[in-house]
Design a protein around this motif. Structure first.
Motif, PDB file in Angstrom:
ATOM      1  N   ASP B  56       0.848  -1.195   0.000  1.00 42.00           N
ATOM      2  CA  ASP B  56       0.000   0.000   0.000  1.00 42.00           C
ATOM      3  C   ASP B  56       0.873   1.230   0.000  1.00 42.00           C
ATOM      4  O   ASP B  56       1.757   1.344   0.845  1.00 42.00           O
ATOM      5  N   GLU B  57       0.672   2.107  -0.944  1.00 38.30           N
ATOM      6  CA  GLU B  57       1.448   3.339  -1.021  1.00 38.30           C
ATOM      7  C   GLU B  57       0.534   4.547  -1.041  1.00 38.30           C
ATOM      8  O   GLU B  57       0.864   5.589  -1.606  1.00 38.30           O
ATOM      9  N   SER B  58      -0.613   4.404  -0.404  1.00 39.81           N
ATOM     10  CA  SER B  58      -1.615   5.463  -0.461  1.00 39.81           C
ATOM     11  C   SER B  58      -1.176   6.753   0.215  1.00 39.81           C
ATOM     12  O   SER B  58      -1.745   7.802  -0.034  1.00 39.81           O
ATOM     13  N   GLY B  59      -0.175   6.689   1.082  1.00 37.13           N
ATOM     14  CA  GLY B  59       0.298   7.889   1.762  1.00 37.13           C
ATOM     15  C   GLY B  59       1.477   8.555   1.081  1.00 37.13           C
ATOM     16  O   GLY B  59       1.976   9.584   1.556  1.00 37.13           O
ATOM     17  N   MET B  60       1.912   8.015  -0.019  1.00 32.14           N
ATOM     18  CA  MET B  60       3.075   8.575  -0.730  1.00 32.14           C
ATOM     19  C   MET B  60       2.611   9.707  -1.633  1.00 32.14           C
ATOM     20  O   MET B  60       1.606   9.588  -2.345  1.00 32.14           O
ATOM     21  N   PRO B  61       3.339  10.817  -1.648  1.00 27.80           N
ATOM     22  CA  PRO B  61       3.073  11.849  -2.661  1.00 27.80           C
ATOM     23  C   PRO B  61       3.153  11.227  -4.050  1.00 27.80           C
ATOM     24  O   PRO B  61       3.933  10.306  -4.288  1.00 27.80           O
ATOM     25  N   LYS B  62       2.324  11.742  -4.946  1.00 27.89           N
ATOM     26  CA  LYS B  62       2.195  11.114  -6.266  1.00 27.89           C
ATOM     27  C   LYS B  62       3.461  11.237  -7.093  1.00 27.89           C
ATOM     28  O   LYS B  62       3.753  10.370  -7.927  1.00 27.89           O
ATOM     29  N   GLU B  63       4.226  12.265  -6.864  1.00 30.81           N
ATOM     30  CA  GLU B  63       5.429  12.476  -7.669  1.00 30.81           C
ATOM     31  C   GLU B  63       6.656  12.526  -6.780  1.00 30.81           C
ATOM     32  O   GLU B  63       6.586  12.873  -5.599  1.00 30.81           O
ATOM     33  N   ARG B  64       7.758  12.182  -7.331  1.00 33.89           N
ATOM     34  CA  ARG B  64       9.119  12.298  -6.782  1.00 33.89           C
ATOM     35  C   ARG B  64       9.439  11.286  -5.695  1.00 33.89           C
ATOM     36  O   ARG B  64      10.604  11.093  -5.390  1.00 33.89           O
ATOM     37  N   PHE B  65       8.446  10.649  -5.100  1.00 34.10           N
ATOM     38  CA  PHE B  65       8.698   9.701  -4.012  1.00 34.10           C
ATOM     39  C   PHE B  65       8.517   8.272  -4.524  1.00 34.10           C
ATOM     40  O   PHE B  65       7.557   7.970  -5.236  1.00 34.10           O
ATOM     41  N   SER B  66       9.432   7.398  -4.094  1.00 30.74           N
ATOM     42  CA  SER B  66       9.278   5.982  -4.409  1.00 30.74           C
ATOM     43  C   SER B  66       9.908   5.166  -3.288  1.00 30.74           C
ATOM     44  O   SER B  66      10.757   5.667  -2.541  1.00 30.74           O
ATOM     45  N   ALA B  67       9.476   3.923  -3.178  1.00 29.71           N
ATOM     46  CA  ALA B  67      10.014   3.044  -2.140  1.00 29.71           C
ATOM     47  C   ALA B  67      10.168   1.652  -2.704  1.00 29.71           C
ATOM     48  O   ALA B  67       9.421   1.238  -3.600  1.00 29.71           O
ATOM     49  N   GLU B  68      11.136   0.937  -2.157  1.00 27.63           N
ATOM     50  CA  GLU B  68      11.339  -0.449  -2.555  1.00 27.63           C
ATOM     51  C   GLU B  68      11.849  -1.238  -1.361  1.00 27.63           C
ATOM     52  O   GLU B  68      12.426  -0.684  -0.421  1.00 27.63           O
ATOM     53  N   PHE B  69      11.650  -2.537  -1.445  1.00 32.42           N
ATOM     54  CA  PHE B  69      12.167  -3.452  -0.427  1.00 32.42           C
ATOM     55  C   PHE B  69      12.601  -4.694  -1.191  1.00 32.42           C
ATOM     56  O   PHE B  69      11.833  -5.640  -1.387  1.00 32.42           O
ATOM     57  N   PRO B  70      13.845  -4.700  -1.659  1.00 29.87           N
ATOM     58  CA  PRO B  70      14.313  -5.801  -2.510  1.00 29.87           C
ATOM     59  C   PRO B  70      14.477  -7.097  -1.734  1.00 29.87           C
ATOM     60  O   PRO B  70      14.474  -7.116  -0.492  1.00 29.87           O
ATOM     61  N   LYS B  71      14.661  -8.158  -2.483  1.00 27.81           N
ATOM     62  CA  LYS B  71      14.834  -9.476  -1.878  1.00 27.81           C
ATOM     63  C   LYS B  71      16.036  -9.484  -0.933  1.00 27.81           C
ATOM     64  O   LYS B  71      16.017 -10.097   0.135  1.00 27.81           O
ATOM     65  N   GLU B  72      17.093  -8.824  -1.355  1.00 24.65           N
ATOM     66  CA  GLU B  72      18.282  -8.702  -0.517  1.00 24.65           C
ATOM     67  C   GLU B  72      18.523  -7.234  -0.213  1.00 24.65           C
ATOM     68  O   GLU B  72      18.395  -6.391  -1.085  1.00 24.65           O
ATOM     69  N   GLY B  73      18.895  -6.948   1.013  1.00 21.07           N
ATOM     70  CA  GLY B  73      19.240  -5.578   1.340  1.00 21.07           C
ATOM     71  C   GLY B  73      18.104  -4.824   1.988  1.00 21.07           C
ATOM     72  O   GLY B  73      16.993  -5.333   2.171  1.00 21.07           O
ATOM     73  N   PRO B  74      18.381  -3.555   2.348  1.00 18.09           N
ATOM     74  CA  PRO B  74      17.400  -2.777   3.096  1.00 18.09           C
ATOM     75  C   PRO B  74      16.279  -2.235   2.217  1.00 18.09           C
ATOM     76  O   PRO B  74      16.375  -2.241   0.985  1.00 18.09           O
ATOM     77  N   SER B  75      15.261  -1.744   2.883  1.00 17.13           N
ATOM     78  CA  SER B  75      14.237  -0.981   2.184  1.00 17.13           C
ATOM     79  C   SER B  75      14.789   0.420   1.934  1.00 17.13           C
ATOM     80  O   SER B  75      15.550   0.960   2.745  1.00 17.13           O
ATOM     81  N   ILE B  76      14.428   0.991   0.807  1.00 23.41           N
ATOM     82  CA  ILE B  76      14.911   2.318   0.460  1.00 23.41           C
ATOM     83  C   ILE B  76      13.741   3.228   0.131  1.00 23.41           C
ATOM     84  O   ILE B  76      12.854   2.859  -0.648  1.00 23.41           O
ATOM     85  N   LEU B  77      13.747   4.394   0.739  1.00 29.76           N
ATOM     86  CA  LEU B  77      12.808   5.465   0.391  1.00 29.76           C
ATOM     87  C   LEU B  77      13.603   6.492  -0.403  1.00 29.76           C
ATOM     88  O   LEU B  77      14.601   7.021   0.073  1.00 29.76           O
ATOM     89  N   ARG B  78      13.142   6.763  -1.610  1.00 31.80           N
ATOM     90  CA  ARG B  78      13.872   7.639  -2.518  1.00 31.80           C
ATOM     91  C   ARG B  78      13.028   8.877  -2.808  1.00 31.80           C
ATOM     92  O   ARG B  78      11.842   8.763  -3.146  1.00 31.80           O
ATOM     93  N   ILE B  79      13.655  10.026  -2.660  1.00 31.98           N
ATOM     94  CA  ILE B  79      12.973  11.277  -2.967  1.00 31.98           C
ATOM     95  C   ILE B  79      13.786  11.990  -4.036  1.00 31.98           C
ATOM     96  O   ILE B  79      14.945  12.363  -3.805  1.00 31.98           O
ATOM     97  N   GLN B  80      13.198  12.173  -5.186  1.00 34.12           N
ATOM     98  CA  GLN B  80      13.898  12.846  -6.281  1.00 34.12           C
ATOM     99  C   GLN B  80      13.579  14.333  -6.273  1.00 34.12           C
ATOM    100  O   GLN B  80      12.495  14.749  -5.843  1.00 34.12           O
ATOM    101  N   GLN B  81      14.521  15.108  -6.737  1.00 33.18           N
ATOM    102  CA  GLN B  81      14.342  16.560  -6.895  1.00 33.18           C
ATOM    103  C   GLN B  81      13.720  17.177  -5.647  1.00 33.18           C
ATOM    104  O   GLN B  81      12.640  17.778  -5.686  1.00 33.18           O
TER     105      GLN B  81
END
Lengths: 114, 117
Positions: B56-81
């Motif tokens: 669920d990503e309903s709380g994420m701003p529609k632009e510039r924000f993204s998140a991932e949780f890969p099979k290996e490694g940490p979860s990452i929250l990425r904010i562009q610009q």
């Protein structure tokens, strides 16, 4: 839409006083309610978790109660100490979308004077 | 058990740069949540992830924000610009694998404080 309100927003008490922090929520359908403590510039520490079927939980000098029907919870702190100074957050987990979307109140800032 | 680890603890970026915040959940936890705390406000839910899935990503701003949780490694929250309004504390929480997510205790990390100049 679930909303969580905490009263008071700030509280200053002398050391040794017993105090009550209040939390209210608009929708009684919750899975659980959790009280947290947040110190300035730090993360959240879980204090007590009350499942929806429970009425209260106790840990040391802390006691939290839950009244789902009225949408209220209280956190009771006995014999307050300066080290209790922090922001206390109340959070509920509503059942929509699987209960993972925790809704937080804005917190009560507590200052215990030595 | 090291708890929920977030890094960096503090991050300063200029407007237009990218911010990457990392979160390693507690051992045995496969549910990760990101929350944002704006100054003088409560925590707001952003996104809920399990390994390799955004639930669920309903709380994420529609632009510039993204998140991932890969099979290996940490979860990452990425904010562009990044913009000044992105300045906030970003908290990650995790909960145990199995059981019902709604009943599980959330364990929070210490947060990452982003300042945008």
């Amino acid at each position: 839409k679930q909303e969580v309100t905490q009263i008071p927003a700030a509280l200053s008490v002398p050391e040794g006083e017993n105090l009550v922090l209040n939390c209210s929520f608009t929708d009684s359908a919750i899975y659980n309610l959790q009280w947290f403590r947040q110190d300035p510039g730090k993360g959240l520490t879980s204090l007590l978790l009350i499942q929806s079927s429970q009425r209260e939980q106790t840990s040391g000098r802390l006691n939290a109660s839950l009244d789902k029907s009225s949408g209220r919870s209280t956190l009771y702190i006995a014999a307050s100490q300066p080290g209790d100074s922090a922001t206390y957050l109340c959070a509920v987990r509503p059942p929509d979308t699987g209960g993972f979307k925790t809704i937080f109140g804005a917190g009560t800032r507590l200052f215990v004077k030595a | 058990n090291a708890g929920v680890m977030q890094n960096p603890r503090h991050l300063v970026r200029r407007r237009g740069q990218e911010a990457r915040l990392r979160c390693s959940p507690m051992k045995g936890h496969s549910h990760v949540y990101w929350y944002r705390q704006l100054p003088e406000e409560g925590l707001k839910f952003m996104v809920y992830l399990q390994k390799e899935n955004i639930i669920d990503e309903s709380g994420m701003p529609k632009e510039r924000f993204s998140a991932e949780f890969p099979k290996e490694g940490p979860s990452i929250l990425r904010i562009q610009q990044v913009v000044r309004g992105d300045s906030a504390a970003y908290f990650c929480a995790s909960s145990p694998t199995g059981g019902f997510p709604g009943a599980n205790v959330l364990t929070f990390g210490a947060g990452s404080r982003l300042t945008v100049l």
